[in-house]
Every structure is written in structure tokens, then in C-alpha cells.
Design a protein around this motif. Structure first.
Motif, PDB file in Angstrom:
ATOM      1  N   SER A 155       0.715  -1.261   0.082  1.00 34.98           N
ATOM      2  CA  SER A 155       0.107   0.100  -0.112  1.00 34.98           C
ATOM      3  C   SER A 155       0.969   1.200  -0.004  1.00 34.98           C
ATOM      4  O   SER A 155       2.083   1.240  -0.139  1.00 34.98           O
ATOM      5  N   GLY A 156       0.271   2.451   0.023  1.00 30.41           N
ATOM      6  CA  GLY A 156       0.919   3.579  -0.026  1.00 30.41           C
ATOM      7  C   GLY A 156       1.506   4.247   0.954  1.00 30.41           C
ATOM      8  O   GLY A 156       1.771   5.484   1.050  1.00 30.41           O
ATOM      9  N   ALA A 157       2.131   3.723   1.885  1.00 28.56           N
ATOM     10  CA  ALA A 157       2.916   4.365   3.028  1.00 28.56           C
ATOM     11  C   ALA A 157       4.448   4.225   2.540  1.00 28.56           C
ATOM     12  O   ALA A 157       4.683   3.324   1.598  1.00 28.56           O
ATOM     13  N   THR A 158       5.133   5.212   3.160  1.00 31.19           N
ATOM     14  CA  THR A 158       6.362   5.177   2.882  1.00 31.19           C
ATOM     15  C   THR A 158       7.022   3.820   3.333  1.00 31.19           C
ATOM     16  O   THR A 158       6.619   3.201   4.298  1.00 31.19           O
ATOM     17  N   SER A 181      -1.571  -1.020  -4.454  1.00 33.95           N
ATOM     18  CA  SER A 181      -2.661   0.279  -4.653  1.00 33.95           C
ATOM     19  C   SER A 181      -2.286   1.009  -5.553  1.00 33.95           C
ATOM     20  O   SER A 181      -0.839   1.361  -5.703  1.00 33.95           O
ATOM     21  N   TRP A 225      -1.295   4.031  -4.716  1.00 35.10           N
ATOM     22  CA  TRP A 225      -0.491   4.764  -4.088  1.00 35.10           C
ATOM     23  C   TRP A 225       1.018   4.127  -3.914  1.00 35.10           C
ATOM     24  O   TRP A 225       1.967   4.564  -3.676  1.00 35.10           O
ATOM     25  N   TYR A 237      -5.673  -4.099  -8.407  1.00 33.43           N
ATOM     26  CA  TYR A 237      -6.179  -3.390  -7.041  1.00 33.43           C
ATOM     27  C   TYR A 237      -7.736  -3.346  -7.044  1.00 33.43           C
ATOM     28  O   TYR A 237      -8.562  -3.413  -5.932  1.00 33.43           O
ATOM     29  N   SER A 242      -0.346   1.208   5.122  1.00 34.44           N
ATOM     30  CA  SER A 242      -0.816   2.623   5.247  1.00 34.44           C
ATOM     31  C   SER A 242      -1.937   2.651   6.349  1.00 34.44           C
ATOM     32  O   SER A 242      -2.561   1.547   6.614  1.00 34.44           O
ATOM     33  N   MET A 243      -2.050   3.867   7.106  1.00 32.22           N
ATOM     34  CA  MET A 243      -3.222   3.812   7.936  1.00 32.22           C
ATOM     35  C   MET A 243      -4.664   3.843   7.255  1.00 32.22           C
ATOM     36  O   MET A 243      -5.321   3.360   8.063  1.00 32.22           O
ATOM     37  N   LYS A 244      -4.588   4.107   6.331  1.00 25.65           N
ATOM     38  CA  LYS A 244      -6.040   4.077   5.532  1.00 25.65           C
ATOM     39  C   LYS A 244      -6.450   2.609   5.004  1.00 25.65           C
ATOM     40  O   LYS A 244      -7.449   2.230   5.481  1.00 25.65           O
ATOM     41  N   THR A 245      -5.449   1.971   4.703  1.00 23.63           N
ATOM     42  CA  THR A 245      -5.350   0.410   4.431  1.00 23.63           C
ATOM     43  C   THR A 245      -5.683  -0.428   5.713  1.00 23.63           C
ATOM     44  O   THR A 245      -6.528  -1.166   5.788  1.00 23.63           O
ATOM     45  N   ARG A 256       2.770   1.581   8.795  1.00 23.96           N
ATOM     46  CA  ARG A 256       4.033   2.459   8.715  1.00 23.96           C
ATOM     47  C   ARG A 256       3.253   4.001   8.962  1.00 23.96           C
ATOM     48  O   ARG A 256       2.687   4.483   8.003  1.00 23.96           O
ATOM     49  N   GLU A 257       3.532   4.675   9.886  1.00 26.88           N
ATOM     50  CA  GLU A 257       3.185   5.965  10.510  1.00 26.88           C
ATOM     51  C   GLU A 257       3.741   6.455  11.695  1.00 26.88           C
ATOM     52  O   GLU A 257       4.224   5.741  12.461  1.00 26.88           O
TER      53      GLU A 257
END
Ligand SMILES: Cc1cc2nc3c(=O)[nH]c(=O)nc-3n(C[C@H](O)[C@H](O)[C@H](O)COP(=O)(O)O)c2cc1C
Length: 200
Positions: free
Chosen positions: A9-12, A37, A39, A65, A88-91, A123-124
């Protein structure tokens, strides 16, 4: 043949997902299904030297996706485990609330309902109350929360050492034997001279 889903997913930290795929390529008896995703594709391009097509070639099967009709969207297909890396926190929130509006969320939902191994690499930083509540909810549902937190007892000297250590811990959680990192117990303790040579 065991089947595993790797979701990026789109986290760093896209490199974590890529490195895990690279490590799994050595597992001949494992069928890897990849879903990224939009991102994730952006962060791979922004943060790594890998092209998207190069990453896709690391998996036996790549799923869109948005394709909720993909085999991994159904429990009847028979996936053995799934890793969302990075998550990501969204996923993470979507999975915690059963909001399966894309293939990552749906495949994770299948893991949860079938009581299969699901590992998230969230990851956040810093974490807010919502992130933490979602993580607790998921942990209580049997999900393994494995954030990418570097260890220093193995004396890493490069970014690669730090990445490989995290991937080694994920492979351990998948019961895949690996020697990607120095383990505690046969860890080597550097003396002052060695520390200087290692830039410590
Ligand atoms: C370069 C970059 C780094 C990001 N890093 C994070 C991160 O570490 N954690 C996070 O939760 N979101 C991060 N985001 C935001 C997510 O990409 C965004 O919330 C996105 O909607 C996630 O969608 P996905 O989970 O479907 O990939 C980052 C975005 C960009 C562009």
C-alpha cells in the motif's frame, strides 16, 4: 504448493515490500500473489530504483487492485497467508472495519474470516488514537502487527542491514527459514576498534 498474498500500500517504505518479494522468489514451493494500491505504485516510483514492471515480475501472479473478482478475493481459492507491507493507516483502517472496497481490503477480510495468518507492517509516526485503536482491534482479531522498527543489537551498518532485518522477522512469522540478518545469540559484539571501523 503454498499460496501467499503480498499487498503493497501507499505508506512510505515501499522498499520493504519489494525486498520481501525478492526474498520470496527464493522459495520455490511458494506461489506469490501480488496486489499493489495506486499509491503503492507512486511510492515505489518515488522511493526506489525499481520500475513497476520489474516489481510485478517478482510475483507469480499480479492482481489489479480494483478487481474484486480476482481469485484471492474468495476464500475458496485457498490462500495460506497474507502480508500488507508497508501498510498505510488508510488500508489498516479499512481492514479493521471490514471495508473491503478494493482487493487488498477484500483479500485481508478473507484471511480474517478464514482465520488465516495476516501480517500487517503498519508505517506511520506519530500514531494517533484512531491508528492505535485500529491496531488493537486488529490484534484482538488475530492479526500480527509488525511495524518496521529497526533493531540495533545486530549492529547494522547500512540501510540494507536495517531493511533485511525487518524482512527476516516477517519471514520468521511466515515460518520461512532465512539467514537475512544476524540473530541474537550468535550476534557479534564489536569492540571499540571494530566500532570505529564500522563508523559507530
Ligand atoms: C511519499 C508518500 C509517503 C506516504 N507515507 C505514508 C505513511 O508512512 N503512512 C501512511 O499511512 N500514509 C502515507 N502516505 C499517504 C497514503 O499514500 C494515502 O493515505 C493513501 O490514500 C493510502 O492509500 P492506500 O492505502 O490505498 O495505498 C504517503 C503518501 C506519499 C505520497
Amino acid at each position: 504448493m503454498k499460496r501467499i498474498v503480498i499487498a503493497i500500500s501507499g505508506a512510505t517504505g515501499a522498499i520493504y515490500g519489494v525486498r520481501l518479494l525478492e526474498a520470496l522468489q527464493l522459495q520455490k514451493s511458494l506461489e506469490v500473489h501480488l496486489v499493489m494500491s495506486p499509491w503503492a505504485e507512486k511510492t515505489i516510483a518515488l522511493e526506489t530504483r525499481y520500475g513497476i514492471d520489474q516489481v510485478k515480475k517478482m510475483a507469480a501472479h499480479v492482481h489489479d487492485y480494483r478487481n474484486q473478482g480476482a481469485p484471492i478475493a474468495s476464500g475458496s481459492f485457498g490462500v495460506d497467508g497474507m502480508v500488507v507491507i508497508p501498510c498505510s493507516m488508510k488500508t489498516l483502517s479499512g481492514i479493521a472495519h471490514g471495508y473491503a472496497d478494493n482487493l487488498i481490503g477484500r483479500a485481508a477480510d478473507v484471511m480474517l474470516k478464514d482465520r488465516k495468518r495476516l501480517i500487517l507492517v503498519p508505517r506511520e509516526t506519530p500514531l494517533n488514537e484512531i491508528h492505535l485503536e485500529n491496531m488493537l482491534k486488529l490484534t484482538r482479531a488475530g492479526v500480527i502487527m509488525a511495524p518496521p522498527m529497526p533493531a540495533f543489537y545486530n549492529l547494522p551498518t547500512s540501510l540494507d542491514d536495517i531493511i533485511n532485518h525487518q524482512i527476516s522477522r516477517i519471514l520468521d512469522l511466515l515460518n520461512i527459514e532465512n539467514q537475512l540478518t544476524r540473530r541474537w545469540g550468535n550476534v557479534y559484539i564489536a569492540d571499540d576498534e571494530q566500532k570505529e571501523a564500522l563508523n559507530y
